[in-house]
Design an enzyme around this catalytic site. Structure first.
Site: not given
Ligand code: SAH
Ligand code: SF4
Length: 409
Positions: A131, A142, A204, A235, A257-259
Site C-alpha cells: 500500500c 474526509c 489523493e 484509489s 471511495s464512495l462511502h
Molecule cells: N485518497 C485516496 C486513497 C487513500 S485512502 C482515497 O481516498 O481513495 C484509502 C482508502 O481508505 C479510502 O477508501 C479511504 O476512504 C479509506 N479510509 C480512510 N480512512 C479510513 C478509516 N479510518 N477506516 C477505514 N477506511 C478508511
Molecule cells: Fe484520506 Fe483519501 Fe480523503 Fe485524503 S482523499 S483525506 S487520503 S480518505
C-alpha cells in the site's frame, strides 16, 4: 510484536552535500543524469538500458557492481550520484504479519529534513500487497480519515513513489543475487513478495497525476520491476475530471471511495463531493476505459456506526451501481485517536454485506490489517507535521499551481 529500528538523522552537512539518487527515475530521468555528466547523446540510450537493468532488475546499490559499464563511467556516476534508497527510520510488524515502514526521503535542500512517509506491506496466502503513498499528507479532509487531519506537505516525486516498492523488495529480499539487508524479513513460504500495489496510503493520487503516472510507468516496465497494470489499483476519493485520463494514461484498476449514497451525507464525509457529486462521479465510472466483468471498479464503503450502515442504504447502493461492472469493498472503520466515529457492529456489517451480495455483487469485508500498529486504512499519519517555512511556501506554490488546473475542467 512491534520492532522498531532507528536510523540516525542525516547531519546538516551531509544533507547539503548529498548527491541525488538515481533509484526511482524514469528512463528520461536517467538520460538527463547521463547528459549532466557529459555522456554523448548517441550513447545515452544504450547506457540508460544498462542502468535500468542494474537498478530495477538486480537492485544493485553500488555503481561498482554494474559490470557491463566501464570503470571510467562507473566512477563518474559515483562521483555525481548515488543508488541510495530512502532510509527506513522505523519498521513495525503487526501480530498479523503486516509491516509498516516509516521512510525518510532524501532532503531536497538545506532547509528540508526530507519528507517522511509510511508504506504498508500486507502478506496474504496468495499475494503480497504493498500500500503506497502518493502525497505526504492530504489536502482533502474526509472526516473519518486520519491522513486527512495532516496538512499536505507536498506531492511525492515519481522517484519517491517508485522508491517505496524498491525499499519493500529490498527489505523482503526480493532481488536476484542480492543479499537482503540486516534485519530484513524474508518470506520463506513462497510467493508472498509484492505481487500487487494499491495507491491507498497517504494522499489523493489523482492530485499528483503526473507523479503517479510516471511511477506506474517505471513499476510496470517489463525490463525491470515488471508488475502488471492489472495488479495495480489507484484509489480516488472522486476527482472526476482525472478519472478518464487515469484509465487512458495509466490503464490500472480503479477504486472509488464512495462511502455514502446520498449527496448530503457524502458532502460531509468526503467534502470533495460538493465539487463532484455522486451523479457525476458515477457517470465518470461508467465511462472508465476498458471496463468489463474481468475489469471491474472497486467501490470502497467504510462502515460507520449509525451513519451510513442501514439496510436502506445498502439497497440504494446496489441501485446506484446498476450497470457498472463493480465490486463493493466494505471496510470496517479503523478508529484513530480523537475521531468521532465508531465502526459498525459486526452483525450490521454482515447484514449490509448480505443485501449487496444478494443483489449479485461480490461484497468482501476487508479484514482490518495491522490495526495494532496504526497501519490500517486511514490511520496513516507521518510525523512530518511541523512544516518548515520553506516547505509551507512550496506547498502554497504547489496548491496555487494545482488549483486552476482542477478548476478549469
Ligand atoms: N485518497 C485516496 C486513497 C487513500 S485512502 C482515497 O481516498 O481513495 C484509502 C482508502 O481508505 C479510502 O477508501 C479511504 O476512504 C479509506 N479510509 C480512510 N480512512 C479510513 C478509516 N479510518 N477506516 C477505514 N477506511 C478508511
Ligand atoms: Fe484520506 Fe483519501 Fe480523503 Fe485524503 S482523499 S483525506 S487520503 S480518505
Amino acid at each position: 510484536m512491534t520492532v522498531s529500528v532507528s536510523a540516525p538523522a542525516a547531519s546538516a552537512a551531509e544533507t547539503v552535500l548529498r548527491r541525488p539518487s538515481l533509484v526511482g527515475r524514469t528512463r528520461s530521468g536517467l538520460a538527463e543524469a547521463l547528459a549532466e555528466i557529459g555522456v554523448p547523446e548517441k550513447e545515452r540510450r544504450m547506457r540508460v538500458g544498462q542502468l535500468w537493468n542494474w537498478i530495477y532488475h538486480y537492485g544493485v546499490r553500488e555503481f561498482d557492481a554494474m559490470t557491463t559499464i566501464g570503470k571510467g563511467l562507473r566512477g563518474e556516476l559515483a562521483e555525481h550520484f548515488t543508488l541510495d534508497l530512502p532510509s527506513v527510520t522505523a519498521e513495525q510488524v503487526s501480530t498479523d504479519g503486516t509491516r509498516k515502514w516509516l521512510m525518510r526521503m532524501p532532503s531536497t535542500g538545506p532547509h528540508d529534513r526530507g519528507a517522511e512517509i509510511e508504506c504498508v506491506y500486507i502478506p496474504e496466502v496468495d499475494r503480497g500487497t504493498l500500500c503506497v503513498s502518493s502525497q505526504v499528507g492530504c489536502t482533502l479532509t474526509c472526516t473519518f480519515c486520519h491522513t486527512g487531519t495532516q496538512r499536505l506537505v507536498r506531492n511525492l516525486k515519481t522517484e519517491e513513489i517508485v522508491a517505496q516498492l524498491m525499499v519493500a523488495r529490498d527489505r523482503l529480499g526480493d532481488f536476484p543475487n542480492r543479499k537482503p539487508p540486516e534485519g530484513a524479513f524474508v518470506p520463506n513460504d513462497g510467493g508472498r513478495f509484492v505481487s500487487n500495489i494499491v495507491f491507498m496510503g497517504m494522499g489523493e493520487p489523482l492530485y499528483n497525476f503526473d507523479g503517479v503516472r510516471d511511477a506506474i510507468g517505471v513499476i510496470t516496465d517489463d525490463q525491470g520491476l515488471s508488475l502488471g497494470r492489472r495488479r495495480i489499483t489507484v484509489s480516488t476519493s472522486g476527482v472526476v475530471p482525472q478519472i478518464g485520463p487515469l484509465g487512458e494514461e495509466m490503464g490500472t484498476m480503479l477504486a472509488i471511495s464512495l462511502h455514502a449514497v446520498r449527496d448530503d451525507l457524502r458532502n460531509e464525509l468526503v467534502p470533495l463531493n460538493k465539487k463532484y457529486p455522486i451523479k457525476d462521479l458515477l457517470e465518470a465510472c461508467r465511462n472508465y476505459p476498458g471496463l468489463s466483468n474481468a475489469k471491474r471498479i472497486t467501490f470502497e464503503y467504510v462502515m460507520l456506526k449509525g451513519v451510513n450502515d442501514s439496510d436502506a442504504e445498502a439497497r440504494e447502493l446496489v441501485r446506484l451501481l446498476k450497470g457498472i461492472p463493480a465490486k463493493i469493498n466494505l471496510i470496517p472503520f479503523n478508529p484513530w485517536p480523537g475521531t468521532k466515529y465508531e465502526c459498525s457492529d459486526w452483525d450490521r456489517i454482515e447484514r449490509f454485506s448480505e443485501i449487496v451480495f444478494r443483489a449479485g455483487y461480490a461484497s468482501p469485508v476487508r479484514t482490518p490489517r495491522g490495526r495494532d500498529i496504526l497501519a490500517a486504512c486511514g490511520q496513516l499519519k507521518s510525523e512530518t507535521e511541523k512544516l518548515s517555512a520553506r516547505a509551507r511556501l512550496m506547498l502554497e506554490q504547489e496548491e496555487a499551481q494545482a488549483a486552476p488546473a482542477v478548476a478549469a475542467e
